[in-house]
Design a protein around this motif. Sequence first.
Motif, PDB file in Angstrom:
ATOM      1  N   GLU A 123       0.841  -1.195   0.000  1.00 38.29           N
ATOM      2  CA  GLU A 123       0.000   0.000   0.000  1.00 38.29           C
ATOM      3  C   GLU A 123       0.878   1.248   0.000  1.00 38.29           C
ATOM      4  N   ALA A 124       0.568   2.178  -0.892  1.00 37.14           N
ATOM      5  CA  ALA A 124       1.322   3.427  -0.976  1.00 37.14           C
ATOM      6  C   ALA A 124       1.292   4.155   0.363  1.00 37.14           C
ATOM      7  N   GLN A 139      -5.701   8.678  -1.958  1.00 36.15           N
ATOM      8  CA  GLN A 139      -5.932   7.300  -2.402  1.00 36.15           C
ATOM      9  C   GLN A 139      -4.769   6.392  -1.998  1.00 36.15           C
ATOM     10  N   THR A 148      -4.126   2.373  -2.389  1.00 38.02           N
ATOM     11  CA  THR A 148      -3.741   1.809  -3.674  1.00 38.02           C
ATOM     12  C   THR A 148      -2.533   0.904  -3.505  1.00 38.02           C
ATOM     13  N   VAL A 205       0.731  -0.749  -4.889  1.00 39.64           N
ATOM     14  CA  VAL A 205       1.740  -0.466  -5.905  1.00 39.64           C
ATOM     15  C   VAL A 205       2.718  -1.627  -5.950  1.00 39.64           C
ATOM     16  N   THR A 258       1.736  10.799  -1.239  1.00 38.83           N
ATOM     17  CA  THR A 258       1.504   9.917  -2.373  1.00 38.83           C
ATOM     18  C   THR A 258       0.164  10.287  -3.000  1.00 38.83           C
ATOM     19  N   PRO A 297      -2.286   9.467  -6.893  1.00 39.28           N
ATOM     20  CA  PRO A 297      -2.312   8.840  -8.221  1.00 39.28           C
ATOM     21  C   PRO A 297      -1.907   9.868  -9.278  1.00 39.28           C
ATOM     22  N   GLU A 298      -1.215   9.410 -10.284  1.00 42.89           N
ATOM     23  CA  GLU A 298      -0.838  10.272 -11.413  1.00 42.89           C
ATOM     24  C   GLU A 298      -2.061  10.424 -12.300  1.00 42.89           C
ATOM     25  N   GLN A 309       1.100   5.458  -9.273  1.00 46.61           N
ATOM     26  CA  GLN A 309       1.037   6.165  -7.981  1.00 46.61           C
ATOM     27  C   GLN A 309       2.341   6.933  -7.828  1.00 46.61           C
ATOM     28  N   ARG A 310       2.259   8.199  -7.504  1.00 42.04           N
ATOM     29  CA  ARG A 310       3.417   9.077  -7.380  1.00 42.04           C
ATOM     30  C   ARG A 310       3.725   9.286  -5.894  1.00 42.04           C
TER      31      ARG A 310
END
Length: 172
Positions: free
Chosen positions: A81-82, A110, A113, A115, A147, A149-150, A156-157
């Motif tokens: 998880e991010a 988010q 998410t 990753v 973190t 989402p892009e 995920q950034r």
Amino acid sequence: LERMQRDFIANVSHELRTPLASIRLLTETLEEAIDTDHDKAQEFVEKIEIEVRHVNELVSDLLELSRIESGQLPMMIEPIEAEQLVREVMARMLPLAQRHRVILRTDIQQGKTLVAADSKQISRALVNLVHNAIKFTPSGGHITIGTAPEAGKAVQRFFVRDTGVGIRPEEL
């Protein structure tokens, strides 16, 4: 490439020289205090141990960098998880931020998410960025680990923002 290698060696030399000089100074002071002030001597021993750990971490990082560049360090990609990555870095760096009187916070969008990442290496990169942010952010400043989402991508950034002096564009 040669310039980058020279810059890298100069950086490493500087990073190693600083704690080694500190150790030398602390040792000299310890020698003076050892017979007269046991509590002060113990304080210097603890500071020396911290500096020695720092040097050891630098050497370990150099060895790992060498393994990465030679392709000898396999990535351990797994779902994570991010949010968990960000929170682990936050927990690890919070005491240092507090000592430097810098406000450390998170910005997680988010974060549940999953990753596919090498969590150890992502954590190391984030810790490195946060450590530098703490070092170069004045007391009372803010650092955000986050973190998100892009937009429009299945990516995920992760990011670190601070109110410090920043990194010159040519150094990015």
